[in-house]
Design a protein around this motif. Structure first.
Motif, PDB file in Angstrom:
ATOM      1  N   TYR A   1      -0.241 -18.689  -2.631  1.00  0.00           N
ATOM      2  CA  TYR A   1      -1.396 -18.038  -2.022  1.00  0.00           C
ATOM      3  C   TYR A   1      -1.119 -17.618  -0.573  1.00  0.00           C
ATOM      4  CZ  TYR A   1      -6.165 -16.580  -2.108  1.00  0.00           C
ATOM      5  OH  TYR A   1      -7.272 -15.805  -2.115  1.00  0.00           O
TER       6      TYR A   1
ATOM      7  N   HIS B   1      -0.246 -14.029   0.225  1.00  0.00           N
ATOM      8  CA  HIS B   1      -1.374 -13.093   0.317  1.00  0.00           C
ATOM      9  C   HIS B   1      -1.995 -13.146   1.712  1.00  0.00           C
ATOM     10  CE1 HIS B   1      -5.188 -11.125  -0.378  1.00  0.00           C
ATOM     11  NE2 HIS B   1      -5.849 -12.252  -0.205  1.00  0.00           N
TER      12      HIS B   1
ATOM     13  N   HIS C   1      -9.337 -15.814   5.808  1.00  0.00           N
ATOM     14  CA  HIS C   1     -10.443 -15.105   5.158  1.00  0.00           C
ATOM     15  C   HIS C   1     -10.864 -15.692   3.806  1.00  0.00           C
ATOM     16  CE1 HIS C   1      -7.251 -12.890   2.941  1.00  0.00           C
ATOM     17  NE2 HIS C   1      -8.186 -12.624   2.067  1.00  0.00           N
ATOM     18  N   ASP C   2      -9.972 -16.435   3.150  1.00  0.00           N
ATOM     19  CA  ASP C   2     -10.338 -17.023   1.855  1.00  0.00           C
ATOM     20  C   ASP C   2     -10.601 -18.531   1.935  1.00  0.00           C
ATOM     21  OD1 ASP C   2     -10.353 -14.739   0.159  1.00  0.00           O
ATOM     22  OD2 ASP C   2      -8.167 -14.768   0.009  1.00  0.00           O
TER      23      ASP C   2
ATOM     24  N   ASP D   1      -7.387  -6.843   2.473  1.00  0.00           N
ATOM     25  CA  ASP D   1      -7.425  -7.703   1.273  1.00  0.00           C
ATOM     26  C   ASP D   1      -7.218  -6.868   0.008  1.00  0.00           C
ATOM     27  OD1 ASP D   1      -7.888 -10.266   0.058  1.00  0.00           O
ATOM     28  OD2 ASP D   1      -9.927  -9.624  -0.450  1.00  0.00           O
TER      29      ASP D   1
HETATM   30 ZN    ZN Z   1      -7.971 -12.466  -0.047  1.00  0.00          ZN
END
Ligand code: ZN
Length: 179
Positions: A32, A35, A61-62, A122
């Motif tokens: 992850y 990303h 952001h996540d 994103d």
């Molecule tokens: Zn994202």
């Protein structure tokens, strides 16, 4: 307030810890963190390093959506703006996927300028991750579906940064080339 380099560095470290062991969404099985690094770096490049809080929010952001991180924690560790940017990029995960997607399209134009840039970055990263050299029928369908939706979200976010808009258009073009 942390210095710009500390802000970004600590955001990267927290994101790495919180998303540890998670694989990214979509078809790719990348860790992850790849990303998050991609989104943060797109934002750093798009703004030529002028907005450390935006880049920190890119790393984070996540975190609220996918981990047990809270808005309060981000506000305390980083800043009120970083926390608020991340909240703007957080879907209500109690809603079904179709409804979350519908709301993203609807709410995109109302986001702050910074949140709009994060959303475009994103979508660039997620589109690129879905482009395979030899896609299966299912992967092709997922890509077509994602690109159609992402284009609608980005339509409500465009205009703040021409370079990022172009990057998204290029990702869509690359996706359409394999569809
Ligand atoms: Zn994202």
């Amino acid at each position: 307030m942390l210095s710009p380099i500390r802000l970004v560095s600590e955001a990267a470290e927290l994101a790495a810890h919180r998303h540890n062991g998670l694989a990214r969404k979509g078809r790719s099985s990348d860790p992850y963190i790849n990303h998050l690094a991609e989104v943060a770096n797109l934002l750093a490049t798009a703004t030529d390093g002028a907005d450390a809080e935006l880049v920190a929010a890119g790393w984070l952001h996540d975190t609220i959506e996918d981990t047990d991180t809270t808005r309060e924690e981000l506000a305390q560790r980083f800043s009120e703006r970083v926390a608020s940017l991340v909240v703007e990029c957080t879907d209500d995960m109690s809603l079904p996927k179709a409804e979350r997607r519908r709301l993203q399209v609807l709410e995109a134009p109302k986001k702050s300028p910074g949140a709009k840039l994060i959303k475009i970055a994103d979508k660039i990263s997620n589109t690129a991750a879905r482009i395979q050299t030899d896609p299966s029928a299912e992967e092709r369908e997922d890509l077509a579906d994602y690109v159609e939706w992402a284009t609608q979200v980005v339509a409500g976010c465009r205009g703040g940064n021409p370079w990022l808009d172009e990057k998204f258009d290029a990702a869509v073009k690359a996706a359409r080339a394999v569809l």
